[in-house]
Every structure is written in C-alpha cells, then in structure tokens.
Design an enzyme around this catalytic site. Structure first.
Site, PDB file in Angstrom:
ATOM      1  N   SER A   1     -59.193  22.048  51.159  1.00  0.00           N
ATOM      2  CA  SER A   1     -58.071  22.922  50.810  1.00  0.00           C
ATOM      3  C   SER A   1     -56.761  22.235  51.153  1.00  0.00           C
ATOM      4  CB  SER A   1     -58.171  24.234  51.592  1.00  0.00           C
ATOM      5  OG  SER A   1     -56.925  24.905  51.491  1.00  0.00           O
TER       6      SER A   1
ATOM      7  N   HIS B   1     -59.279  22.124  46.381  1.00  0.00           N
ATOM      8  CA  HIS B   1     -59.139  23.587  46.486  1.00  0.00           C
ATOM      9  C   HIS B   1     -57.665  23.937  46.667  1.00  0.00           C
ATOM     10  CE1 HIS B   1     -60.724  27.638  47.398  1.00  0.00           C
ATOM     11  NE2 HIS B   1     -59.779  27.710  48.325  1.00  0.00           N
TER      12      HIS B   1
ATOM     13  N   ASP C   1     -54.968  26.941  47.154  1.00  0.00           N
ATOM     14  CA  ASP C   1     -54.829  28.333  47.587  1.00  0.00           C
ATOM     15  C   ASP C   1     -53.493  28.906  47.134  1.00  0.00           C
ATOM     16  OD1 ASP C   1     -57.231  28.953  49.129  1.00  0.00           O
ATOM     17  OD2 ASP C   1     -56.587  27.303  50.419  1.00  0.00           O
TER      18      ASP C   1
ATOM     19  N   MET D   1     -51.122  32.127  46.925  1.00  0.00           N
ATOM     20  CA  MET D   1     -50.903  33.428  47.591  1.00  0.00           C
ATOM     21  C   MET D   1     -49.559  33.996  47.176  1.00  0.00           C
ATOM     22  SD  MET D   1     -52.217  32.586  51.441  1.00  0.00           S
ATOM     23  CE  MET D   1     -53.567  31.457  51.748  1.00  0.00           C
TER      24      MET D   1
ATOM     25  N   HIS E   1     -57.892  29.026  43.775  1.00  0.00           N
ATOM     26  CA  HIS E   1     -58.275  30.300  44.409  1.00  0.00           C
ATOM     27  C   HIS E   1     -57.054  31.221  44.392  1.00  0.00           C
ATOM     28  CE1 HIS E   1     -59.507  32.223  48.576  1.00  0.00           C
ATOM     29  NE2 HIS E   1     -59.486  33.118  47.601  1.00  0.00           N
TER      30      HIS E   1
ATOM     31  N   MET F   1     -55.187  34.253  45.320  1.00  0.00           N
ATOM     32  CA  MET F   1     -55.070  35.407  46.231  1.00  0.00           C
ATOM     33  C   MET F   1     -53.808  36.150  45.821  1.00  0.00           C
ATOM     34  SD  MET F   1     -56.270  33.393  49.630  1.00  0.00           S
ATOM     35  CE  MET F   1     -55.968  31.826  48.840  1.00  0.00           C
TER      36      MET F   1
ATOM     37  N   MET G   1     -65.557  34.744  51.149  1.00  0.00           N
ATOM     38  CA  MET G   1     -64.608  34.404  52.222  1.00  0.00           C
ATOM     39  C   MET G   1     -65.302  34.541  53.576  1.00  0.00           C
ATOM     40  SD  MET G   1     -61.924  33.510  50.651  1.00  0.00           S
ATOM     41  CE  MET G   1     -61.000  33.160  52.154  1.00  0.00           C
TER      42      MET G   1
ATOM     43  N   GLY H   1     -55.552  34.429  53.656  1.00  0.00           N
ATOM     44  CA  GLY H   1     -54.123  34.453  53.991  1.00  0.00           C
ATOM     45  C   GLY H   1     -53.662  33.224  54.753  1.00  0.00           C
ATOM     46  N   PHE H   2     -54.526  32.680  55.593  1.00  0.00           N
ATOM     47  CA  PHE H   2     -54.094  31.575  56.447  1.00  0.00           C
ATOM     48  C   PHE H   2     -55.234  30.592  56.676  1.00  0.00           C
ATOM     49  CE2 PHE H   2     -51.671  35.362  57.385  1.00  0.00           C
ATOM     50  CZ  PHE H   2     -50.371  34.896  57.314  1.00  0.00           C
ATOM     51  N   GLY H   3     -54.863  29.326  56.824  1.00  0.00           N
ATOM     52  CA  GLY H   3     -55.829  28.315  57.230  1.00  0.00           C
ATOM     53  C   GLY H   3     -56.018  28.367  58.742  1.00  0.00           C
ATOM     54  N   GLY H   4     -57.024  27.651  59.217  1.00  0.00           N
ATOM     55  CA  GLY H   4     -57.203  27.476  60.655  1.00  0.00           C
ATOM     56  C   GLY H   4     -57.755  28.672  61.405  1.00  0.00           C
TER      57      GLY H   4
ATOM     58  N   ASP I   1     -65.477  29.832  52.101  1.00  0.00           N
ATOM     59  CA  ASP I   1     -64.095  29.415  52.379  1.00  0.00           C
ATOM     60  C   ASP I   1     -63.602  30.064  53.669  1.00  0.00           C
ATOM     61  OD1 ASP I   1     -61.397  28.745  52.244  1.00  0.00           O
ATOM     62  OD2 ASP I   1     -61.002  29.842  50.383  1.00  0.00           O
TER      63      ASP I   1
ATOM     64  N   GLY J   1     -62.806  28.474  57.946  1.00  0.00           N
ATOM     65  CA  GLY J   1     -63.415  28.096  59.222  1.00  0.00           C
ATOM     66  C   GLY J   1     -64.607  27.166  59.094  1.00  0.00           C
TER      67      GLY J   1
ATOM     68  N   GLY K   1     -60.249  23.249  55.037  1.00  0.00           N
ATOM     69  CA  GLY K   1     -58.845  22.869  55.117  1.00  0.00           C
ATOM     70  C   GLY K   1     -58.551  22.096  56.376  1.00  0.00           C
ATOM     71  N   SER K   2     -58.424  22.827  57.491  1.00  0.00           N
ATOM     72  CA  SER K   2     -58.026  22.154  58.723  1.00  0.00           C
ATOM     73  C   SER K   2     -59.048  21.136  59.194  1.00  0.00           C
ATOM     74  CB  SER K   2     -57.706  23.185  59.810  1.00  0.00           C
ATOM     75  OG  SER K   2     -58.669  24.186  59.831  1.00  0.00           O
TER      76      SER K   2
END
Ligand code: DX5
Ligand code: ZN
Length: 214
Positions: free
Chosen positions: A7, A30, A32, A34, A63, A65, A136, A141-144, A174, A176, A196-197
């Site tokens: 991501s 990927h 994202d 939003m 993706h 959102m 999900m 809404g947020f990475g990490g 998607d 964690g 992502g992270s």
C-alpha cells in the site's frame, strides 16, 4: 500463489515514483483512496492514479474508501486502475451492483470490500460479479494499525463461498499484515496480502516482499 500488494499509503508522497519503483517485485500496487466521509481521513484520488500509471508495469489495485463509489468508478478506470474495489457499506446493493457493472464494462477487474463489523454474508449478492473480495483486518482509514486476528473466521467463510461459487475470484486482506500475520491470513484462505507499513518500514523492501509471500 500468494500475491503481495504493497500500500502506497505508507510511501513518501514527495517521492512516490521512487517508492513505487522500490516495490517492483510485488504483484499489485495498492492505492488507498479516502474521501473524509466514508472514513475519517483524506488521501489521494484520480489525478494521482493517472500520474502513477506510467511509472509502473504492475496492476493498480484501487481500494475506494469513498461514499457512493458508483459516482467515480469510471473515472478511476480511465485514470489507469486495473482493479477497483468498492465497500459494500458505501451504498445500496443496487448501486454497488451498478458500480461493479461499470468497472467491468471498462474491461477492468471489480471487487467488493467488507469492513470488520460487516458479516461474510454481505458479499453474497455480489459474488458472481466480482474478481476480488477484500476483507479488512483493521478499521479502514489509517495505515499502521494492529491486525485483527478475529477476522480470520470471516476470511475462511468467504474462502468457502469463493471455492463454491466463483473459484477464480481473489481473496485479499488489508490491514496490519506483517510476515507473522501474513501466514495467519494465507492459512485462512487469503491469496492477496496488502501491506503498507511492514513493506515501507523494512530496511530491505524486496526481501520483505519475499518474506511476506512466504
Ligand atoms: C487502511 C488501508 C490500508 C493500509 C494498510 O484503511 O486500506 O491499505 O494502508 O496499512 P498497514 O499495512 O500499515 O496496516
Ligand atoms: Zn487498502
């Protein structure tokens, strides 16, 4: 085969081309999107998809959102998306079916996404019209964020729907995903892992992609 979709939400947006080239050994990019309405965050949109299209040969996995994605799916396809996924919570069943139809009419792959509190059965009205289902494993809404292992029964349930009703459909997770949680996801039946992270924070990105693929 397990596919990896890093991501770019965790990339450095000031160096997006460099950070997309860094994941060239992955399977999908990927993206994202939003809107600050469907989720409490705003990221990137159509012009960014258009700008990154020429810098990679990898399929762009977009993706959405966003609220009522049927309004925008064609623009994302025309900007260069290869896979476009829409949240089932973002509109009525009728409009989500219309969005999937529009994506496929553009010759692109279409998918639906379910948030953590949405049951597996919510994908059933769409299962024969999709190329991908995304589960999900964090609140979008947020990475990490921390991986929600309690989503695995839902992944397994959707895997059984796919095997019975649309075996060509991909099953993506998607949120964690790291080298440890990746194994939990694939054991439950996922075949595409968004990360992502765990990709962008790795000291050696190609090695991390190999590790995630297992
Ligand atoms: C969250 C996004 C994810 C996010 C994943 O709303 O859909 O794609 O970037 O980030 P990590 O892998 O850091 O949880
Ligand atoms: Zn995502």
């Amino acid at each position: 085969m397990i596919k990896i979709a890093p991501s770019i939400l965790s990339a450095d947006f000031a160096n997006l081309q460099r950070d997309i080239e860094a994941i060239s050994t992955a399977d999908y990019v990927h993206v994202d999107v939003m809107d600050g309405l469907f989720v409490p965050n705003i990221t990137i949109g159509i012009p960014v998809v258009k700008s990154i299209r020429p810098v990679t040969a990898l399929p762009l996995d977009v993706h959405l959102m966003i609220d009522r994605p049927v309004r925008y799916v064609e623009q994302f396809c025309d900007a260069g998306a290869d896979i476009v996924t829409c949240h089932v919570e973002a509109d009525t069943e009728e409009n989500t079916l219309a969005a999937l139809e529009k994506i496929r009419a553009r010759g692109k792959r279409a998918g639906v996404v379910v948030k953590p509190r949405t049951p597996a059965s919510a994908v059933l009205p769409f299962i024969d019209r999709v190329d991908m289902i995304l589960v999900m494993t964090v609140e979008p809404g947020f990475g990490g964020q921390k991986f929600m292992a309690d989503m695995m029964p839902k992944v397994a349930r959707i895997r059984s729907y796919i095997d019975a009703l649309n075996p060509g459909c991909e099953l993506e997770v998607d949120g964690g995903v790291d080298p440890v949680t990746a194994r939990v996801c694939t054991a439950s039946g996922a075949n595409v892992l968004v990360a992502g992270s765990s990709v962008y924070k790795a000291p050696d990105i190609p090695a991390r992609i190999r590790e995630l693929r297992g």
